[in-house]
Design a protein around this motif. Structure first.
Motif, PDB file in Angstrom:
ATOM      1  N   SER A   1      54.059  13.189  76.458  1.00  0.00           N
ATOM      2  CA  SER A   1      55.784  14.556  77.372  1.00  0.00           C
ATOM      3  C   SER A   1      54.939  15.549  78.427  1.00  0.00           C
ATOM      4  N   ILE A   2      54.579  15.830  77.430  1.00  0.00           N
ATOM      5  CA  ILE A   2      53.571  17.406  77.698  1.00  0.00           C
ATOM      6  C   ILE A   2      52.352  16.817  78.528  1.00  0.00           C
ATOM      7  N   ILE A   3      51.630  15.936  78.297  1.00  0.00           N
ATOM      8  CA  ILE A   3      50.473  15.298  78.790  1.00  0.00           C
ATOM      9  C   ILE A   3      51.040  14.260  80.241  1.00  0.00           C
ATOM     10  N   PHE A   4      52.226  13.739  79.972  1.00  0.00           N
ATOM     11  CA  PHE A   4      53.088  13.423  81.203  1.00  0.00           C
ATOM     12  C   PHE A   4      52.915  14.401  82.773  1.00  0.00           C
ATOM     13  N   GLY A   5      53.856  15.332  81.611  1.00  0.00           N
ATOM     14  CA  GLY A   5      54.106  16.379  82.692  1.00  0.00           C
ATOM     15  C   GLY A   5      53.295  17.136  83.500  1.00  0.00           C
ATOM     16  N   ILE A   6      52.227  17.539  83.059  1.00  0.00           N
ATOM     17  CA  ILE A   6      51.531  18.335  83.410  1.00  0.00           C
ATOM     18  C   ILE A   6      50.616  17.257  84.033  1.00  0.00           C
ATOM     19  N   PHE A   7      50.234  16.064  83.881  1.00  0.00           N
ATOM     20  CA  PHE A   7      49.620  15.513  84.987  1.00  0.00           C
ATOM     21  C   PHE A   7      50.346  15.108  86.650  1.00  0.00           C
ATOM     22  N   TRP A   8      52.016  14.857  85.755  1.00  0.00           N
ATOM     23  CA  TRP A   8      53.204  14.851  86.897  1.00  0.00           C
ATOM     24  C   TRP A   8      52.757  15.701  88.189  1.00  0.00           C
ATOM     25  N   THR A   9      53.009  17.459  87.655  1.00  0.00           N
ATOM     26  CA  THR A   9      53.125  18.740  88.477  1.00  0.00           C
ATOM     27  C   THR A   9      51.717  18.534  89.420  1.00  0.00           C
TER      28      THR A   9
ATOM     29  N   MET B   1      49.463  16.041  90.445  1.00  0.00           N
ATOM     30  CA  MET B   1      49.446  15.384  91.570  1.00  0.00           C
ATOM     31  C   MET B   1      50.418  15.117  92.798  1.00  0.00           C
ATOM     32  N   THR B   2      51.546  16.056  91.924  1.00  0.00           N
ATOM     33  CA  THR B   2      53.219  15.417  93.210  1.00  0.00           C
ATOM     34  C   THR B   2      52.694  16.961  94.009  1.00  0.00           C
TER      35      THR B   2
ATOM     36  N   SER C   1      48.965  18.596  94.487  1.00  0.00           N
ATOM     37  CA  SER C   1      48.503  18.016  95.382  1.00  0.00           C
ATOM     38  C   SER C   1      48.885  16.603  96.873  1.00  0.00           C
ATOM     39  N   ILE C   2      50.046  15.992  96.710  1.00  0.00           N
ATOM     40  CA  ILE C   2      50.246  15.465  97.421  1.00  0.00           C
ATOM     41  C   ILE C   2      51.555  16.235  98.086  1.00  0.00           C
ATOM     42  N   THR C   3      51.884  16.996  97.938  1.00  0.00           N
ATOM     43  CA  THR C   3      52.767  17.544  99.193  1.00  0.00           C
ATOM     44  C   THR C   3      53.073  18.946  99.810  1.00  0.00           C
ATOM     45  N   LYS C   4      51.501  19.356  99.321  1.00  0.00           N
ATOM     46  CA  LYS C   4      51.711  20.750  99.501  1.00  0.00           C
ATOM     47  C   LYS C   4      51.467  20.848 101.059  1.00  0.00           C
ATOM     48  N   ASP C   5      50.321  20.405 101.832  1.00  0.00           N
ATOM     49  CA  ASP C   5      50.522  19.902 102.479  1.00  0.00           C
ATOM     50  C   ASP C   5      51.543  18.720 103.844  1.00  0.00           C
ATOM     51  N   SER C   6      52.626  18.922 103.103  1.00  0.00           N
ATOM     52  CA  SER C   6      53.627  18.222 103.434  1.00  0.00           C
ATOM     53  C   SER C   6      54.596  18.799 104.911  1.00  0.00           C
TER      54      SER C   6
ATOM     55  N   PHE D   1      57.536  18.401 106.366  1.00  0.00           N
ATOM     56  CA  PHE D   1      59.480  18.483 105.621  1.00  0.00           C
ATOM     57  C   PHE D   1      59.838  19.256 104.034  1.00  0.00           C
ATOM     58  N   PRO D   2      60.155  20.030 104.777  1.00  0.00           N
ATOM     59  CA  PRO D   2      61.056  21.359 103.883  1.00  0.00           C
ATOM     60  C   PRO D   2      61.343  20.252 102.710  1.00  0.00           C
ATOM     61  N   GLY D   3      61.181  20.975 101.441  1.00  0.00           N
ATOM     62  CA  GLY D   3      61.763  21.159 100.837  1.00  0.00           C
ATOM     63  C   GLY D   3      61.082  19.517  99.465  1.00  0.00           C
ATOM     64  N   THR D   4      59.911  19.635  99.844  1.00  0.00           N
ATOM     65  CA  THR D   4      59.124  18.247  99.006  1.00  0.00           C
ATOM     66  C   THR D   4      58.381  18.936  98.517  1.00  0.00           C
ATOM     67  N   GLN D   5      58.053  20.436  98.247  1.00  0.00           N
ATOM     68  CA  GLN D   5      57.705  21.373  97.135  1.00  0.00           C
ATOM     69  C   GLN D   5      58.394  21.219  95.827  1.00  0.00           C
ATOM     70  N   ILE D   6      59.474  20.831  95.620  1.00  0.00           N
ATOM     71  CA  ILE D   6      60.362  21.316  94.354  1.00  0.00           C
ATOM     72  C   ILE D   6      59.631  19.779  93.384  1.00  0.00           C
ATOM     73  N   PHE D   7      59.413  18.736  94.180  1.00  0.00           N
ATOM     74  CA  PHE D   7      58.959  17.948  93.335  1.00  0.00           C
ATOM     75  C   PHE D   7      57.637  17.945  91.874  1.00  0.00           C
ATOM     76  N   PRO D   8      56.726  18.908  92.141  1.00  0.00           N
ATOM     77  CA  PRO D   8      55.838  19.060  91.317  1.00  0.00           C
ATOM     78  C   PRO D   8      56.918  19.986  89.606  1.00  0.00           C
ATOM     79  N   LEU D   9      58.022  21.268  90.324  1.00  0.00           N
ATOM     80  CA  LEU D   9      58.502  21.169  89.541  1.00  0.00           C
ATOM     81  C   LEU D   9      59.233  20.254  88.224  1.00  0.00           C
ATOM     82  N   PHE D  10      59.500  18.975  88.910  1.00  0.00           N
ATOM     83  CA  PHE D  10      59.884  18.492  87.582  1.00  0.00           C
ATOM     84  C   PHE D  10      59.275  18.056  86.652  1.00  0.00           C
ATOM     85  N   GLY D  11      57.893  18.164  86.646  1.00  0.00           N
ATOM     86  CA  GLY D  11      56.368  17.915  85.962  1.00  0.00           C
ATOM     87  C   GLY D  11      56.727  19.336  84.938  1.00  0.00           C
ATOM     88  N   LEU D  12      57.010  20.445  85.423  1.00  0.00           N
ATOM     89  CA  LEU D  12      56.816  21.545  84.936  1.00  0.00           C
ATOM     90  C   LEU D  12      59.004  21.991  83.767  1.00  0.00           C
TER      91      LEU D  12
END
Length: 124
Positions: free
Chosen positions: A21-29, A31-32, A34-39, A41-52
């Motif tokens: 679960s910890i490894i998945f959370g780090i991977f998720w954080t 990856m998301t 890197s995907i949402t940093k140049d988005s 749309f406002p509010g998409t930067q919240i997705f990396p927080l799910f990894g945390l």
């Protein structure tokens, strides 16, 4: 009567699962982020927080399972032993005396020659 013998099985499996679960959370954080940093749309930067959140819950579960696997008073529902090998902790907790027979389903005091519990009807 059988009692629960302390064991490590499920707790160590839970500990290893927590590490995944910890490894998945780090991977998720990463990856998301890197995907949402140049988005645009406002509010998409919240997705990396799910990894945390995954990392935090994984750390909490890993600590809990590690303590349970290595602690003195650990419990496991997998390792079952006979009464002569180890006393039943429920008999000690509820003040049941040794030598008497109790229903394993409902805990009713029964006679030694009974094959079925008179209270719940389960086979002994």
């Amino acid at each position: 009567m059988k009692s629960i013998k302390p064991g490590r099985g499920p707790s160590m499996q839970g500990f290893v699962g927590s590490l995944f679960s910890i490894i998945f959370g780090i991977f998720w954080t990463f990856m998301t982020f890197s995907i949402t940093k140049d988005s645009p749309f406002p509010g998409t930067q919240i997705f990396p927080l799910f990894g945390l959140i995954f990392v935090g819950l994984g750390i909490f579960q890993a600590v809990y399972h590690y303590k349970n696997a290595t602690g003195k008073e650990r419990m496991s529902i997998v390792d079952i032993v006979d009464e002569h090998e180890e006393k039943d902790p429920l008999n000690e907790r509820f003040g049941r005396s040794e030598g008497k027979k109790y229903c394993s389903s409902c805990g009713t005091n029964i006679q030694a020659d009974f094959r079925f519990c008179p209270s719940c009807g389960k086979e002994l």
